[in-house]
Design an enzyme around this catalytic site. Structure first.
Site, PDB file in Angstrom:
ATOM      1  N   LYS A   1     -21.096  10.315 -36.132  1.00 60.79           N
ATOM      2  CA  LYS A   1     -21.292  11.015 -34.860  1.00 60.79           C
ATOM      3  C   LYS A   1     -21.034  12.511 -35.040  1.00 60.79           C
ATOM      4  O   LYS A   1     -20.043  12.915 -35.640  1.00 60.79           O
ATOM      5  CB  LYS A   1     -20.366  10.430 -33.802  1.00 60.79           C
TER       6      LYS A   1
ATOM      7  N   THR B   1     -13.754  14.164 -21.987  1.00 61.70           N
ATOM      8  CA  THR B   1     -14.385  13.345 -23.022  1.00 61.70           C
ATOM      9  C   THR B   1     -13.429  12.299 -23.592  1.00 61.70           C
ATOM     10  O   THR B   1     -13.671  11.760 -24.677  1.00 61.70           O
ATOM     11  CB  THR B   1     -14.894  14.243 -24.164  1.00 61.70           C
TER      12      THR B   1
ATOM     13  N   GLY C   1     -12.001   9.001 -24.555  1.00 63.66           N
ATOM     14  CA  GLY C   1     -12.544   7.660 -24.706  1.00 63.66           C
ATOM     15  C   GLY C   1     -13.971   7.589 -25.210  1.00 63.66           C
ATOM     16  O   GLY C   1     -14.555   6.500 -25.253  1.00 63.66           O
ATOM     17  N   THR C   2     -14.543   8.712 -25.625  1.00 64.70           N
ATOM     18  CA  THR C   2     -15.941   8.688 -26.058  1.00 64.70           C
ATOM     19  C   THR C   2     -16.156   7.789 -27.278  1.00 64.70           C
ATOM     20  O   THR C   2     -17.127   7.044 -27.342  1.00 64.70           O
ATOM     21  CB  THR C   2     -16.447  10.100 -26.381  1.00 64.70           C
ATOM     22  N   GLY C   3     -15.252   7.869 -28.260  1.00 61.37           N
ATOM     23  CA  GLY C   3     -15.423   7.065 -29.467  1.00 61.37           C
ATOM     24  C   GLY C   3     -15.319   5.581 -29.191  1.00 61.37           C
ATOM     25  O   GLY C   3     -16.138   4.782 -29.673  1.00 61.37           O
ATOM     26  N   CYS C   4     -14.318   5.194 -28.416  1.00 60.16           N
ATOM     27  CA  CYS C   4     -14.139   3.787 -28.044  1.00 60.16           C
ATOM     28  C   CYS C   4     -15.356   3.284 -27.276  1.00 60.16           C
ATOM     29  O   CYS C   4     -15.870   2.185 -27.514  1.00 60.16           O
ATOM     30  CB  CYS C   4     -12.897   3.618 -27.175  1.00 60.16           C
TER      31      CYS C   4
END
Length: 269
Positions: free
Chosen positions: A178, A209, A211-214
């Site tokens: 990402k 932003t 929690g974007t990865g989860c």
């Protein structure tokens, strides 16, 4: 397991008391995308939009018991891993994934919270690299996580491609590196060992932003649970997270959460 009428995805991750990331974000994402969510907690964090102030890792026996309880009764169509924190937890989860023959595994190699607090011990990185990544249908690192996994700096497009190659060479069936930490458009690079595919979106000007990865990894796992190909699942995750960021809102004094239910709210306005 024969009476399931909806796809089932399980998250194996830590709890975020602030609700924006971790298990809470994963379950919201599953629900928003029409997938039943089950969970295995690996750790409890005292966390908000500003900092992680405490972490309590759960015993590995309890982690194994949670996985067994869900799979033996409900079953799963896909599994997503998040915060695993220690070598013992990584090894336990890897063993259970292999034992249960889980094919649709999405590995989010969570290392640092949005606040900058560490969520994976340095000594656990090699366990992730050698035990968990080889079991993955998809690995979803951001640039700093990909740099840690591959022990290389990522500054250019060619660096992104080389990092993707190295992660697939570790045994993963595919990877999406990402690009949110880079300048310019938010461009993610997918690689399955033979084909590179870019997913790009405009960069949205917001600090909300958390929690974007989860959320990205959970959205991809939801797609796999629904029978989508890995590439289709990544496309779903990219679109869902982009709009969740676009519709995010301030909450707390730091990085607010993305809006997991933006579709529902959009349809009720």
């Amino acid at each position: 397991m024969t009476n399931r009428i909806v796809p089932v995805a399980m998250t194996i991750a830590g709890s975020d008391s602030g609700g924006g990331a971790g298990i809470q974000a994963d379950l919201k994402t599953f629900s928003a995308l029409g997938v039943y969510g089950a969970s295995t907690l690996t750790a409890i964090t005292a966390q908000n939009t500003v900092a992680v102030t405490a972490v309590h890792e759960l015993p590995t026996e309890l982690i194994s018991a949670q996985i067994e309880a869900v799979i033996s009764d409900i079953g799963v169509d896909a599994v997503k891993t998040g915060m695993l924190s220690s070598p013992a937890i990584v090894e336990t989860v890897s063993r259970e994934v292999a034992r249960h023959g889980i094919h649709n595994l999405v590995v989010d190699p969570v290392m640092v919270a949005k606040s900058g607090d560490p969520l994976l011990r340095q000594e656990a990185v090699d366990s992730v690299r050698t035990q968990l990544v080889p079991l993955a249908a998809l690995v979803t690192p951001n640039v700093p996580e990909a740099e840690t996994l591959t022990a290389m700096a990522i500054a250019t497009d060619d660096d992104m491609r080389e990092a993707a190659r190295l992660i697939v060479a570790m045994g993963a069936r595919s990877v999406v590196v990402k690009g949110g930490h880079r300048e310019g458009p938010a461009t993610d690079l997918f690689f399955d060992g033979s084909e590179f595919v870019e997913f790009s979106s405009e960069r949205i000007d917001t600090v909300n932003t958390h929690g974007t990865g989860c959320t990205f990894a959970s959205a991809a796992a939801a797609g796999l649970a629904q029978g989508k190909s890995v590439l289709e699942a990544v496309a779903q995750a990219k679109e869902y997270v982009t709009e969740a960021i676009r519709n995010s809102y301030p909450l707390g004094q730091g990085h607010g959460p993305v809006h997991h239910f933006w579709r529902l709210w959009e349809n009720t306005e």
